[in-house]
Design a protein around this motif. Structure first.
Motif, PDB file in Angstrom:
ATOM      1  N   THR A 151      20.207 -14.878  -0.843  1.00 40.25           N
ATOM      2  CA  THR A 151      18.725 -14.414  -0.381  1.00 40.25           C
ATOM      3  C   THR A 151      19.061 -14.150   1.126  1.00 40.25           C
ATOM      4  O   THR A 151      19.564 -14.967   1.781  1.00 40.25           O
ATOM      5  N   VAL A 152      18.496 -13.185   1.732  1.00 37.87           N
ATOM      6  CA  VAL A 152      18.454 -12.408   3.018  1.00 37.87           C
ATOM      7  C   VAL A 152      17.091 -12.532   3.549  1.00 37.87           C
ATOM      8  O   VAL A 152      16.196 -12.284   2.862  1.00 37.87           O
ATOM      9  N   LYS A 153      16.954 -12.259   4.688  1.00 39.30           N
ATOM     10  CA  LYS A 153      15.586 -12.311   5.262  1.00 39.30           C
ATOM     11  C   LYS A 153      14.671 -10.940   4.582  1.00 39.30           C
ATOM     12  O   LYS A 153      13.587 -11.214   4.622  1.00 39.30           O
ATOM     13  N   ALA A 154      15.191  -9.983   4.190  1.00 39.87           N
ATOM     14  CA  ALA A 154      14.673  -8.580   3.767  1.00 39.87           C
ATOM     15  C   ALA A 154      14.193  -9.119   2.494  1.00 39.87           C
ATOM     16  O   ALA A 154      12.868  -8.684   2.036  1.00 39.87           O
ATOM     17  N   HIS A 155      14.902  -9.917   1.731  1.00 46.99           N
ATOM     18  CA  HIS A 155      14.312 -10.223   0.237  1.00 46.99           C
ATOM     19  C   HIS A 155      13.221 -11.131   0.476  1.00 46.99           C
ATOM     20  O   HIS A 155      12.258 -11.038  -0.368  1.00 46.99           O
ATOM     21  N   MET A 156      12.966 -12.124   1.506  1.00 45.44           N
ATOM     22  CA  MET A 156      11.823 -12.698   1.688  1.00 45.44           C
ATOM     23  C   MET A 156      10.737 -11.968   2.245  1.00 45.44           C
ATOM     24  O   MET A 156       9.456 -12.107   1.787  1.00 45.44           O
ATOM     25  N   VAL A 157      10.912 -10.821   3.117  1.00 49.31           N
ATOM     26  CA  VAL A 157       9.936 -10.059   3.601  1.00 49.31           C
ATOM     27  C   VAL A 157       9.362  -9.101   2.259  1.00 49.31           C
ATOM     28  O   VAL A 157       8.013  -9.122   2.216  1.00 49.31           O
ATOM     29  N   ARG A 158       9.833  -8.723   1.510  1.00 51.04           N
ATOM     30  CA  ARG A 158       9.650  -7.978   0.386  1.00 51.04           C
ATOM     31  C   ARG A 158       8.982  -8.816  -0.551  1.00 51.04           C
ATOM     32  O   ARG A 158       8.007  -8.287  -1.130  1.00 51.04           O
ATOM     33  N   ALA A 159       9.315  -9.985  -0.851  1.00 50.34           N
ATOM     34  CA  ALA A 159       8.469 -11.204  -1.676  1.00 50.34           C
ATOM     35  C   ALA A 159       7.124 -11.355  -1.222  1.00 50.34           C
ATOM     36  O   ALA A 159       6.266 -11.423  -1.816  1.00 50.34           O
ATOM     37  N   LEU A 160       7.040 -11.398   0.341  1.00 50.64           N
ATOM     38  CA  LEU A 160       5.866 -11.645   0.905  1.00 50.64           C
ATOM     39  C   LEU A 160       4.622 -10.585   0.723  1.00 50.64           C
ATOM     40  O   LEU A 160       3.713 -10.826   0.128  1.00 50.64           O
ATOM     41  N   LEU A 161       5.186  -9.383   0.872  1.00 51.22           N
ATOM     42  CA  LEU A 161       4.518  -8.027   0.695  1.00 51.22           C
ATOM     43  C   LEU A 161       3.959  -8.040  -0.874  1.00 51.22           C
ATOM     44  O   LEU A 161       3.128  -7.714  -0.950  1.00 51.22           O
ATOM     45  N   GLU A 162       5.007  -8.148  -1.565  1.00 55.47           N
ATOM     46  CA  GLU A 162       4.844  -7.820  -2.977  1.00 55.47           C
ATOM     47  C   GLU A 162       3.742  -8.956  -3.711  1.00 55.47           C
ATOM     48  O   GLU A 162       2.912  -8.545  -4.404  1.00 55.47           O
ATOM     49  N   SER A 163       3.591 -10.074  -3.035  1.00 58.34           N
ATOM     50  CA  SER A 163       2.752 -11.167  -3.508  1.00 58.34           C
ATOM     51  C   SER A 163       1.241 -10.585  -3.326  1.00 58.34           C
ATOM     52  O   SER A 163       0.405 -11.029  -4.067  1.00 58.34           O
ATOM     53  N   LEU A 164       1.296  -9.891  -2.172  1.00 63.72           N
ATOM     54  CA  LEU A 164      -0.252  -9.362  -2.031  1.00 63.72           C
ATOM     55  C   LEU A 164      -0.500  -8.295  -3.194  1.00 63.72           C
ATOM     56  O   LEU A 164      -2.078  -8.423  -3.508  1.00 63.72           O
ATOM     57  N   ALA A 165       0.043  -7.603  -3.496  1.00 66.70           N
ATOM     58  CA  ALA A 165       0.113  -6.576  -4.550  1.00 66.70           C
ATOM     59  C   ALA A 165      -0.092  -7.354  -5.963  1.00 66.70           C
ATOM     60  O   ALA A 165      -0.952  -6.886  -6.554  1.00 66.70           O
ATOM     61  N   PHE A 166       0.579  -8.385  -6.152  1.00 66.40           N
ATOM     62  CA  PHE A 166       0.438  -8.916  -7.378  1.00 66.40           C
ATOM     63  C   PHE A 166      -0.704  -9.542  -7.492  1.00 66.40           C
ATOM     64  O   PHE A 166      -1.355  -9.756  -8.398  1.00 66.40           O
ATOM     65  N   ARG A 167      -1.375 -10.265  -6.284  1.00 64.75           N
ATOM     66  CA  ARG A 167      -2.744 -10.964  -6.493  1.00 64.75           C
ATOM     67  C   ARG A 167      -3.588  -9.877  -6.970  1.00 64.75           C
ATOM     68  O   ARG A 167      -4.640 -10.290  -7.835  1.00 64.75           O
TER      69      ARG A 167
END
Length: 280
Positions: free
Chosen positions: A238-254
């Motif tokens: 896991t790198v920082k970009a993966h965490m940022v992507r997961a963060l933004l994707e969580s908003l769309a998933f909700r």
């Protein structure tokens, strides 16, 4: 009962503010949401009113009876004498703004925030859907002439009342949206919020990392106020970009989860989802 509903705050005031009962007995107490307060001040105390769209989210308005809920008032011991009169969203019943010398400006329309967003996005027809993304995320669907009852956390509201037309909306929300994006900056995932999308796009996927956007619990369809936020699936690659992507994707998933609830509970077909933004 959602703790942010006005009824809980009013109940606290009635039970904890000194001398409140004495003032109630003297008919010196008036209650209202922000729209009621502003109209009361603008009209120099002439009008103590609210419209249907602002009354609906208070927690003691019955959308199936289109009036203050007598059962709720009785349960919470709220005197009906302090409540504003509910009026249509459009008309000359709001009175005149008298705060400017020698000028009486008519107040002709009052709408709650998400109702105004629905109207502004031209979601006039049954089945029209819009999403507002701000500090929280709100998904609303026009349910026409009937309020929508749900067991999954979607709640019925009044969109607006104009003459004889009464339009209902069903709403689901996620309290954490813009807050999540700001938090990413706070913990150093990016220096500027504007950079988050570019960083997230620098990797093809989140590499199995997911983020649960639950700083304020999880709303529909989970309805768990005790839920907490956090990353899951973090691994040595896991790198920082993966965490940022997961963060933004969580908003769309909700938002997708809220849309799934509506599609499961209703027979609406959605040709498109309108989108607007609030304040982060």
């Amino acid at each position: 009962m959602m703790n942010e509903q006005v009824v809980m705050r009013l109940l606290w005031v009635l039970q904890n503010v000194p001398d409140i009962q004495e003032k109630l007995n003297k008919n010196q107490i008036r209650f209202g949401t922000l729209d009621t307060f502003l109209i009361y001040k603008f009209t120099d105390g002439e009008n103590h009113v609210t419209d249907y769209s602002n009354a609906a989210p208070t927690g003691f308005f019955d959308p199936f009876e289109n009036n203050w809920a007598s059962w709720a008032l009785q349960m919470f011991s709220i005197p009906s004498s302090i409540l504003p009169t509910i009026v249509p969203s459009v008309g000359n019943h709001f009175g005149y703004c008298r705060i400017f010398p020698e000028k009486n400006i008519p107040i002709l329309c009052v709408l709650a925030d998400q109702s105004a967003s629905m109207f502004g996005s031209t979601s006039f027809h049954r089945g029209n859907v819009k999403v507002t993304l701000g500090t929280g995320a709100f998904l609303d669907v026009n349910t026409g002439k009937k309020p929508h009852a749900s067991v999954n956390g979607i709640y019925p509201l009044v969109g607006w009342k104009y003459d004889s037309e009464l339009v209902y909306i069903a709403e689901g929300n996620s309290k954490d949206n813009g807050l999540i994006v700001d938090w990413g900056k706070t913990i150093g995932l990016y220096d500027n919020v504007e950079d988050s999308s570019k960083i997230a796009s620098s990797v093809p996927n989140s590499n199995g990392v997911y983020f649960v956007p639950g700083f304020n619990g999880l709303q529909a369809p989970y309805n768990d106020p005790s839920a907490t936020a956090g990353f899951i699936g973090v691994n040595p690659k896991t790198v920082k970009a993966h965490m940022v992507r997961a963060l933004l994707e969580s908003l769309a998933f909700r938002v997708q989860q809220l849309l799934n609830v509506l599609q499961t509970e209703t027979d609406f077909t959605f040709d498109c989802v309108r989108y607007d933004m609030g304040n982060f």
